[in-house]
Each structure stands twice: as C-alpha cells, then as structure tokens.
Design an enzyme around this catalytic site. Sequence first.
Site, mmCIF file in Angstrom:
data_model
loop_
_atom_site.group_PDB
_atom_site.id
_atom_site.type_symbol
_atom_site.label_atom_id
_atom_site.label_comp_id
_atom_site.label_asym_id
_atom_site.label_seq_id
_atom_site.Cartn_x
_atom_site.Cartn_y
_atom_site.Cartn_z
ATOM 1 N N GLN A 1 0.814 -1.219 0.000
ATOM 2 C CA GLN A 1 0.000 0.000 0.000
ATOM 3 C C GLN A 1 0.842 1.260 0.000
ATOM 4 O O GLN A 1 0.349 2.339 -0.335
ATOM 5 C CB GLN A 1 -0.935 0.000 1.204
ATOM 6 C CG GLN A 1 -0.234 0.204 2.546
ATOM 7 C CD GLN A 1 -1.165 0.080 3.728
ATOM 8 O OE1 GLN A 1 -1.555 -1.047 4.074
ATOM 9 N NE2 GLN A 1 -1.525 1.194 4.338
ATOM 10 N N CYS B 1 -5.157 0.565 3.449
ATOM 11 C CA CYS B 1 -5.188 -0.852 3.834
ATOM 12 C C CYS B 1 -6.565 -1.460 3.619
ATOM 13 O O CYS B 1 -6.700 -2.627 3.247
ATOM 14 C CB CYS B 1 -4.753 -1.012 5.275
ATOM 15 S SG CYS B 1 -5.801 -0.134 6.468
ATOM 16 N N HIS C 1 -6.008 -1.124 11.346
ATOM 17 C CA HIS C 1 -5.392 -1.630 10.121
ATOM 18 C C HIS C 1 -6.217 -2.770 9.542
ATOM 19 O O HIS C 1 -6.576 -3.717 10.250
ATOM 20 C CB HIS C 1 -3.974 -2.107 10.445
ATOM 21 C CG HIS C 1 -3.164 -2.510 9.268
ATOM 22 N ND1 HIS C 1 -3.017 -1.716 8.136
ATOM 23 C CD2 HIS C 1 -2.439 -3.638 9.032
ATOM 24 C CE1 HIS C 1 -2.236 -2.327 7.273
ATOM 25 N NE2 HIS C 1 -1.878 -3.496 7.782
ATOM 26 N N ASN D 1 -0.686 -9.341 4.885
ATOM 27 C CA ASN D 1 -0.618 -7.904 5.072
ATOM 28 C C ASN D 1 -0.407 -7.214 3.731
ATOM 29 O O ASN D 1 -0.235 -7.871 2.701
ATOM 30 C CB ASN D 1 0.528 -7.567 6.045
ATOM 31 C CG ASN D 1 0.329 -6.250 6.766
ATOM 32 O OD1 ASN D 1 -0.544 -5.460 6.417
ATOM 33 N ND2 ASN D 1 1.143 -5.996 7.768
#
Length: 336
Positions: free
Chosen positions: A128, A134, A278, A298
């Site tokens: 990102q 996110c 997040h 992630n």
Amino acid sequence: MFVNIFYVLCFLMYTAYSKGDMINHFESWIQQFKIAVEDKVHYATMFQKWVDNHKYIEEVNSQNLTYTLGHNQFSAMDKSDFSSYLQKSAILMQDYQKLFKETKTLATANPASVNWVSKGGVTPVKDQGQCGSCWSFSTTGALEGANFIKTGTLNSFSEQQLVDCDKYGNGGKDFGCNGGLMDNAFTWIGKNNGLCSEAEYPYVSGTTKTGGECKKTCKNLANSDVVSFVDVPPSSDDQMMAAVSTTPISVAIQADERDFQLYKSGVFTGKCGNQLDHGVLLVGYGTQDSKDYYLIKNSWSSSWGDAGYIKLGRGPEYNNGDGQCGVLLQGSYPLL
C-alpha cells in the site's frame, strides 16, 4: 553518506556493537529499502531510531519467544512515527459497530488447518506504500478469494479503483488514503456491478500518497459483482475459523505495537491491543510448535514479516476473547 562526529557520538551508548559494523549495517539497510535521506539531520534522526530498534530486536530475539523480530522498511521509525503511519487507516474502523449489519452463524466442525495460499486463492503480497488504503487491499483480497472460489481462476483486483472512486460524498463512504472500511467497499462494489483488474487500473497511490480522479474506462471483471456481504459474529474463534474455512476474510487489527512493526517470523503472541487501526486479510489458520495461529496477509510488501504474512496467536486467551490484536472483532466477506 553523511558520516561525521555527530554520528560517532551516537555510538557511545551502544558499546556492545562495533561502530563500523553498525554504520555498515545501517547504510546497507538504507540501500536495501531505498530510503530517501533528506539531509544530515534526517540521517542522524533515522540512525538513532534505527539503532534503538536494532538493539530492541536483539533483546527480544534473545528471549526465545514464539516469534522473532527483524529489520524491515519501518526500522527507522519510533512508536510515534509508526502510529502516525497507521493513523489514517483508523478513521472508519472506530465506527464499525454503528455500521454492523448482518451476521451468519456457521456450523463449526472445523478442520485442523486451512490455508488459502496453498489452495491458490490468494494473490501475491502487495504494497500500500505511503497511503492509508489498507482497507482497499483487505477488500480486494476477500474479493479475489471469493472470485477464485466461484470461477477457479485467480484474478488480481484494483485497489486504486476503490481509492479513487469509492469516495465519501461521491457515491461512496470511504476516504481513499485517509482510511476506509471494508464493508463500505463491498457495498460500493455492488453498486458498481463489480471491480476492474489490477492490470487495467494499477495502484499508484503508494507513491503519490493521494487518490486520483475516478476513471471510467476499465471493464469490470466477470463474477466480481458483490451481491451482499456477511459480518462474522465477533469474538468467536469457532465462527472465524468456520468462516475462513469457506473463503478468505477481511479483518481489522491493531497493528501499532513495536513488536508487530518489527515482526519477522513465528507465532506472534506479543503485546497487542484491540483498538483497530489496520485492515488485512485472514487466509487460514493452523498450529506451529504447539501454538495455534491465524495466518494473515498484510499489504506492506513481502519485505515485512514472513514474506508479507504474520501468524497471529489464536485462542480465547487473547484480548479477553476478542482475538490477538482484535482479529475477531471485525471479520466480513463478500457474496458474489
């Protein structure tokens, strides 16, 4: 680099390490992660924070915990820096309970382990960059999994389309690089009758640090129209495991702790709260060295964590049953 007497003084408090070795290690880190050095003051500030983190990494790893730490692109950030990096992503996370709608309770005869990566339903780890987007990566990850299950083909969907087009006041409810919520994004995709591919609408906000004008020229991929979405009943390992047994799940976590920032491998059982800041993707669960975990993808590139992934401790002992880093509080997935 800008080596002078100021930096030599910085080493006096770190007598356990060779001055030359530390300088070489730090400058190798700068080269590896392509860190921009603005001037001597910036270099000095980064260096001090990097050395603090280097010492912390060695201290934690010497304890033989269930996880290890290591250097990554965040190694020259202190807690304040890292919290600021995450802060924009938290804007709508805090309002989730106001938006919480449908839940679906599933049967819980769960298998011992699930891994959507090995099943071929997860795209390579993305990045990102310098944008609080996110939420869009978590959304596309869940959509990619659902589309794969429906079609047998793994497609990569456009985060940039969500950042540019799913805007508050412009038919959407999210805020581009200033945060968002995955359920909002699922709703927008439904209104848009699907989402375009990454190839047709590539991600650029990681470097521009902002959203752009919504482009209307790309064509939505087949079987990407979100008919509805389901919220996983919160604070239930059984229900989260049952849900991810059927499809990858968008989840939110608290990611601002130092050990999370510098995580490298193993089952993460360190300090971690449940103040969600997040959005990530839950892609499975299992057990490693007798420790149960959730497998999380992630969006900080493959240079962070275990090739871009983290294994979060799994079980009722975490956050009073809300899950390690609050992973059980905000799970959802799209229906196509």
